[in-house]
Design an enzyme around this catalytic site. Structure first.
Site, short mmCIF file in Angstrom:
data_model
loop_
_atom_site.label_atom_id
_atom_site.label_comp_id
_atom_site.label_asym_id
_atom_site.label_seq_id
_atom_site.Cartn_x
_atom_site.Cartn_y
_atom_site.Cartn_z
N ARG A 1 0.85 -1.20 0.00
CA ARG A 1 0.00 0.00 0.00
C ARG A 1 0.89 1.25 0.00
NH1 ARG A 1 -1.31 1.63 4.66
NH2 ARG A 1 -2.22 -0.32 5.38
N TYR B 1 -16.60 17.39 -14.84
CA TYR B 1 -16.88 15.96 -15.03
C TYR B 1 -17.99 15.52 -14.05
CZ TYR B 1 -16.19 10.94 -14.92
OH TYR B 1 -16.40 9.58 -14.96
N ASP C 1 -7.56 19.31 -13.96
CA ASP C 1 -7.84 17.96 -14.46
C ASP C 1 -7.40 17.98 -15.93
OD1 ASP C 1 -8.98 15.70 -15.61
OD2 ASP C 1 -10.73 15.74 -14.29
N LYS D 1 -8.34 7.02 -19.40
CA LYS D 1 -8.63 7.61 -20.70
C LYS D 1 -7.39 7.56 -21.61
CE LYS D 1 -12.48 8.24 -18.55
NZ LYS D 1 -12.82 9.45 -17.82
C1 LIG Z 1 -13.28 9.85 -16.55
C2 LIG Z 1 -12.90 11.14 -15.96
C3 LIG Z 1 -12.66 11.28 -14.58
C4 LIG Z 1 -12.85 10.14 -13.61
O1 LIG Z 1 -11.97 9.10 -13.83
P1 LIG Z 1 -12.30 7.54 -13.52
O2 LIG Z 1 -11.05 6.88 -13.89
O3 LIG Z 1 -13.49 7.17 -14.33
O4 LIG Z 1 -12.60 7.47 -12.05
C5 LIG Z 1 -12.28 12.52 -14.12
N1 LIG Z 1 -12.15 13.58 -14.95
C6 LIG Z 1 -12.38 13.49 -16.27
C7 LIG Z 1 -12.22 14.69 -17.12
C8 LIG Z 1 -12.77 12.27 -16.82
O5 LIG Z 1 -13.01 12.20 -18.13
#
Ligand SMILES: *Cc1c(COP(=O)(O)O)cnc(C)c1O
Length: 389
Positions: free
Chosen positions: A44, A96, A168, A193
């Site tokens: 961890r 998001y 982000d 992504k």
């Molecule tokens: C998908 C996404 C998230 C969240 O990520 P997960 O891996 O699905 O928890 C946060 N910000 C943006 C812009 C996203 O596209």
């Protein structure tokens, strides 16, 4: 960072010379004597495969340290744990959906206030900050209407009130945009992504600018424990090896698709920061290294969910699915899918119309993607009286 540098920032294994990073599938590490170890004691707290990923991501984003979490939302959650009750966040209104849900339904009841503003106008940010603002939270480009905010100017506003700027960077990816170099303090990514890039894992990443912030994040990561497992760290590292070439191809495909959509009779509006008509095109051009991303959204003249439903169930290569950024093209209907947790009035205010469709362009041939969309528009034009007027 050039493709060469990215690829060679991933070290070969110092122990065996293995050119790809070994998966250290272990929970614990044998110690010579209590507290005497080879830098690892419990998985961890740290894991050698995860450490490679965290170091590579920190380099990719020009940051001090990287942290890998089980999902993007776990990464966002870890950053929010820097706050205490009474603190305020100023956040982008087109945020998001999952972040909106976490802010509103988990952190608000713990005493954190969130003020959503349209951050594409920096004056809105300057007006919204107070002495209690501890975080300014932006996404750029946003999901799904691809609004672009001026990161450097917002970083100055954050500094003036002693708040941290969190970006982000999921949509731009480290290939197009370097928020820390523009003044941000923390970057988060949904590694699910573009960074992972193959729709085969969920992961989250945080990159910090300073040593002081890195220590705080390291503490939270270990204390809360939402770490990414070694196998998914390996897959994420492998994704990073091809990130540059994939992302650039996705941008090229998205530009061609956006240009095609602009000329379609049934399309009301196309959202793509690479189009001259996009209202944040100029800042996107400067801030994103001439790369405008792989996501294109559009709305239909028949602005109904029924019309959108007909569209999203008629494509062949664009598969109907949540998520984005993978090598296979996807499409989704935000109002019923990714943004279903946002109330309709809030959603409409941030420009997510009932018929809005989001495309995530993969790395297929652009002609095939365009042909796929084209056959749907032809069908629509033939059955105009039914749904698409
Ligand atoms: C998908 C996404 C998230 C969240 O990520 P997960 O891996 O699905 O928890 C946060 N910000 C943006 C812009 C996203 O596209």
């Amino acid at each position: 960072m050039s493709a060469t540098k990215i690829i060679h920032s991933i070290p070969s294994d110092p122990l065996t010379g293995a050119i790809s990073v070994p998966v250290y599938q272990t929970s614990t590490f044998v110690q010579e004597a209590p507290g005497i170890n080879k830098g690892f004691d419990y998985a961890r707290s740290n894991n050698p495969t995860r450490k490679v990923l965290e170091d590579v991501v920190a380099k990719l984003e020009n940051g001090h340290s990287g942290f890998a979490f089980s999902t993007g939302l776990a990464a966002i959650d870890a950053v929010l744990k820097l706050l205490t009750a009474g603190d305020e966040i100023v956040a982008v209104d087109d945020i998001y959906g999952g972040a909106y849900r976490l802010f509103t339904h988990v952190y608000q009841k713990l005493g954190i206030t969130v003020n959503y503003v349209d951050t594409t106008d920096v004056d809105n940010v300057a007006e919204a900050v107070t002495s209690k603002t501890k975080l300014i939270w932006i996404e750029s480009p946003t999901n799904p209407t691809l609004k672009v905010s001026d990161i450097a100017t917002i970083a100055n506003i954050a500094k003036s009130v002693n708040a941290l700027l969190v970006v982000d960077n999921t949509f731009a990816s480290p290939i197009a945009q370097k928020p820390i170099s523009l003044g941000a303090d923390i970057i988060i990514h949904s590694g699910t992504k573009y960074i992972g890039g193959h729709s085969d894992l969920v992961a989250g990443l945080v990159v910090t600018k300073t040593e002081a912030l890195s220590e705080k994040l390291k503490f939270i990561q270990n204390a809360s424990g939402g770490v990414l497992g070694p196998w998914d760290c390996f897959l994420t590292i492998r994704g990073i090896e091809t990130l540059d070439i994939r992302y650039k191809k996705q941008c090229e495909n998205a530009y061609k698709v956006a240009t095609f959509l602009k000329d379609q009779e049934s399309v009301q509006e196309v959202f793509y920061p690479g189009l001259e008509g996009h209202k944040n095109h100029e800042i996107a051009k400067i801030q994103q290294n001439g790369l405008f991303g792989g996501i294109v959204s559009f709305s239909l003249f028949n602005d109904t969910q029924e019309a959108a439903n007909q569209f999203v169930t008629s494509t062949k290569y664009f598969k109907l699915a949540e998520s984005l950024g993978g090598v296979k093209s996807l499409l989704c209907h935000p109002a019923q899918m990714t943004h279903a947790s946002i109330p309709r009035e809030v959603r409409l205010k941030s420009g997510i119309k009932d018929s809005l469709i989001r495309l995530s362009c993969g790395i297929e041939n652009a002609e095939d993607l365009i042909a796929d969309l084209s056959q749907v528009f032809k069908e629509i034009n033939n059955t105009k009286e039914v749904l698409f007027v």
